[in-house]
Design a protein around this motif. Sequence first.
Motif, PDB file in Angstrom:
ATOM      1  N   SER A  61      11.644 -20.962  42.452  1.00 20.54           N
ATOM      2  CA  SER A  61      10.179 -21.021  42.397  1.00 20.54           C
ATOM      3  C   SER A  61       9.796 -22.046  41.363  1.00 20.54           C
ATOM      4  CB  SER A  61       9.604 -19.662  42.033  1.00 20.54           C
ATOM      5  OG  SER A  61       9.901 -19.359  40.692  1.00 20.54           O
ATOM      6  N   VAL A  78      18.479 -15.655  38.893  1.00 17.52           N
ATOM      7  CA  VAL A  78      17.934 -16.964  39.252  1.00 17.52           C
ATOM      8  C   VAL A  78      17.312 -16.913  40.639  1.00 17.52           C
ATOM      9  CG1 VAL A  78      18.468 -19.370  39.646  1.00 17.52           C
ATOM     10  CG2 VAL A  78      19.625 -18.116  37.830  1.00 17.52           C
ATOM     11  N   SER A  79      16.074 -17.360  40.673  1.00 22.36           N
ATOM     12  CA  SER A  79      15.405 -17.444  41.971  1.00 22.36           C
ATOM     13  C   SER A  79      14.855 -18.846  42.142  1.00 22.36           C
ATOM     14  CB  SER A  79      14.265 -16.435  42.028  1.00 22.36           C
ATOM     15  OG  SER A  79      13.275 -16.805  41.097  1.00 22.36           O
ATOM     16  N   LYS A 108      12.306 -15.805  29.087  1.00 20.93           N
ATOM     17  CA  LYS A 108      13.128 -15.622  30.281  1.00 20.93           C
ATOM     18  C   LYS A 108      12.847 -16.711  31.311  1.00 20.93           C
ATOM     19  CE  LYS A 108      13.294 -11.106  31.574  1.00 20.93           C
ATOM     20  NZ  LYS A 108      12.810  -9.698  31.601  1.00 20.93           N
ATOM     21  N   SER A 109      11.598 -17.123  31.384  1.00 27.27           N
ATOM     22  CA  SER A 109      11.251 -18.179  32.335  1.00 27.27           C
ATOM     23  C   SER A 109      11.979 -19.473  32.013  1.00 27.27           C
ATOM     24  CB  SER A 109       9.730 -18.391  32.300  1.00 27.27           C
ATOM     25  OG  SER A 109       9.403 -19.630  32.860  1.00 27.27           O
ATOM     26  N   ILE A 128      18.223 -11.758  33.588  1.00 24.83           N
ATOM     27  CA  ILE A 128      17.672 -12.831  34.428  1.00 24.83           C
ATOM     28  C   ILE A 128      18.461 -12.978  35.724  1.00 24.83           C
ATOM     29  CG2 ILE A 128      17.321 -15.314  34.607  1.00 24.83           C
ATOM     30  CD1 ILE A 128      16.799 -15.335  31.611  1.00 24.83           C
ATOM     31  N   GLY A 158      15.673 -19.147  32.634  1.00 30.87           N
ATOM     32  CA  GLY A 158      15.946 -19.254  34.063  1.00 30.87           C
ATOM     33  C   GLY A 158      15.958 -20.705  34.519  1.00 30.87           C
ATOM     34  N   GLU A 159      15.025 -21.472  33.984  1.00 34.31           N
ATOM     35  CA  GLU A 159      14.964 -22.898  34.331  1.00 34.31           C
ATOM     36  C   GLU A 159      16.255 -23.590  33.932  1.00 34.31           C
ATOM     37  OE1 GLU A 159      11.973 -26.665  33.366  1.00 34.31           O
ATOM     38  OE2 GLU A 159      11.636 -24.680  32.485  1.00 34.31           O
ATOM     39  N   LYS A 172      24.894 -18.767  31.409  1.00 31.46           N
ATOM     40  CA  LYS A 172      24.344 -17.785  30.471  1.00 31.46           C
ATOM     41  C   LYS A 172      25.177 -17.760  29.199  1.00 31.46           C
ATOM     42  CE  LYS A 172      22.146 -14.546  33.686  1.00 31.46           C
ATOM     43  NZ  LYS A 172      22.028 -13.125  34.090  1.00 31.46           N
ATOM     44  N   ILE A 184      19.175 -22.224  33.521  1.00 23.43           N
ATOM     45  CA  ILE A 184      20.280 -21.760  34.357  1.00 23.43           C
ATOM     46  C   ILE A 184      20.255 -22.465  35.711  1.00 23.43           C
ATOM     47  CG2 ILE A 184      21.181 -19.749  35.583  1.00 23.43           C
ATOM     48  CD1 ILE A 184      20.261 -18.069  33.165  1.00 23.43           C
ATOM     49  N   ARG A 185      19.077 -22.613  36.248  1.00 21.77           N
ATOM     50  CA  ARG A 185      18.979 -23.334  37.512  1.00 21.77           C
ATOM     51  C   ARG A 185      19.430 -24.782  37.353  1.00 21.77           C
ATOM     52  NH1 ARG A 185      14.285 -20.394  38.188  1.00 21.77           N
ATOM     53  NH2 ARG A 185      13.015 -22.044  37.304  1.00 21.77           N
ATOM     54  N   PRO A 190       9.264 -23.439  38.140  1.00 16.39           N
ATOM     55  CA  PRO A 190       9.746 -23.000  36.839  1.00 16.39           C
ATOM     56  C   PRO A 190       8.771 -23.367  35.731  1.00 16.39           C
ATOM     57  CG  PRO A 190      10.837 -25.019  37.467  1.00 16.39           C
ATOM     58  CD  PRO A 190       9.782 -24.747  38.511  1.00 16.39           C
TER      59      PRO A 190
END
Lengths: 133, 133, 133, 133
Positions: C123, C120-121, D95-96, C118, D99-100, D108, D102-103, C125
């Motif tokens: 967008s 992080v970007s 993964k989505s 992963i 990612g959320e 991790k 992590i943001r 979520p």
Amino acid sequence: MLGIDKFSRVPIYEQIVSQIETHIMLGEYKPEQALPSVRALAVELGINPNTLQKAYAELERKGLCQSAPGSGRFVSRDAVAVIKEQAKMKLEQFKSIAGELIRSGITKEELVEALKSITVSLSAPGREGSDEA
Amino acid sequence: MLGIDKFSRVPIYEQIVSQIETHIMLGEYKPEQALPSVRALAVELGINPNTLQKAYAELERKGLCQSAPGSGRFVSRDAVAVIKEQAKMKLEQFKSIAGELIRSGITKEELVEALKSITVSLSAPGREGSDEA
Amino acid sequence: MLGIDKFSRVPIYEQIVSQIETHIMLGEYKPEQALPSVRALAVELGINPNTLQKAYAELERKGLCQSAPGSGRFVSRDAVAVIKEQAKMKLEQFKSIAGELIRSGITKEELVEALKSITVSLSAPGREGSDEA
Amino acid sequence: MLGIDKFSRVPIYEQIVSQIETHIMLGEYKPEQALPSVRALAVELGINPNTLQKAYAELERKGLCQSAPGSGRFVSRDAVAVIKEQAKMKLEQFKSIAGELIRSGITKEELVEALKSITVSLSAPGREGSDEA
DNA sequence: GTGGTCTAGACCACT
DNA sequence: GTGGTCTAGACCACG
């Protein structure tokens, strides 16, 4: 715009799916355009909203439309492509039925003649209310 | 000699009727010949005797066979003629499906091509277990 | 700066809440900074002002921003801390989904691999418009 | 064997789909084996047969079972393979969500720790009754 | 007994 | 207003 036959062997919700597919194919429901609301169309057709919901759910499953809860249901951008794709699949079914007819004593020439005599119209396709399978 | 698909949308008894018709057309069941007994065939196919009874009753109704109480069930003398006659009726169904395909964007030429590619074989006809109406 | 997906299963107002939280985490909305006005942002996103109002109300409820009647709506001083706190709660949800995957035959090692991959970007979520529950 | 949570945000029919998938995965519903009948299971779970019908229809759509009207519903031969395949798809969703998180400020490493702490059990997965999306 | 369809009517969340 | 879900109860064809 749509018409259903309550006495057909074909379930109402499938009749609706087929007819909406035809309308999309003919460009009468365009991509991004909103479909009639469940409640409104159910009233217009004189059927139960649940039945229509089922039809719309099937269209959505096929990727022909998308629902945006609270704001409506919209024809997918690639709806026409999806329909053409699924039509290719139906060719197998067509060949199966043709084969059955041929085994029953009809010649291919007669089938070709029958094909030529077809004129495409807009109505509920595949009504088979009689019990001759 | 017969094969059924219990998952098909086509009722089992209709599958049997179709297949016996095919066998008659192909001359494998000849006029005056005895059909298998209900009990024996039911066991062989692994289905309920009632289901088979229903299939035979349908064949009788169509005039394709006659039951001779005590001695069995026999293919009618004019069975082949009856089948050919009913095949003519099915042409309408054929045209209906072809029309549906044409509305979906398939050309008549493609259908004619599909017809040419058909080779008649002996199997369960008209299995439409898929969810493509 | 924000993007919504009206076809997502996730309500629009929740999408907005999530995205603003992300922006706050990334420092693009700083404490004490004013958020866009309801009317302006509603126009920009092409959504109903009521929907946006609901999103802002939710942010306030969580303590991420405060409205100062007459002068606008401002990011709270402790917004980042609040977000970190709520993230801890979401760990349970994360574990629940991971457990579901494991029961489906995916190994923990594969999940760890997925985690490593992963990046992080920024967008929207958590879009889960597909029908995979 | 199955348990539902009427108060969950997750629709009942989806809960059932997930749980039956789990049971198939665990080998408790084996290929070719019959699933409980709609009516019987509806009574057992205390829900409406229509709701269960919807769940079963979804399982069928996914190719996990097949219905044989009149005789029952049976787990597909390749059901396990289908489930494994769909699990791969769910990795994206996983993964989505990761990612959320992590943001939101979780590392991790913390996620990996959470993964390690998971013990797989058999129960209704993905219950998210709270309003923390 | 089985699955499949349909109606009537209700409730909920979201826009 | 919109879509989505659920219940209750009915009817049908098939096995």
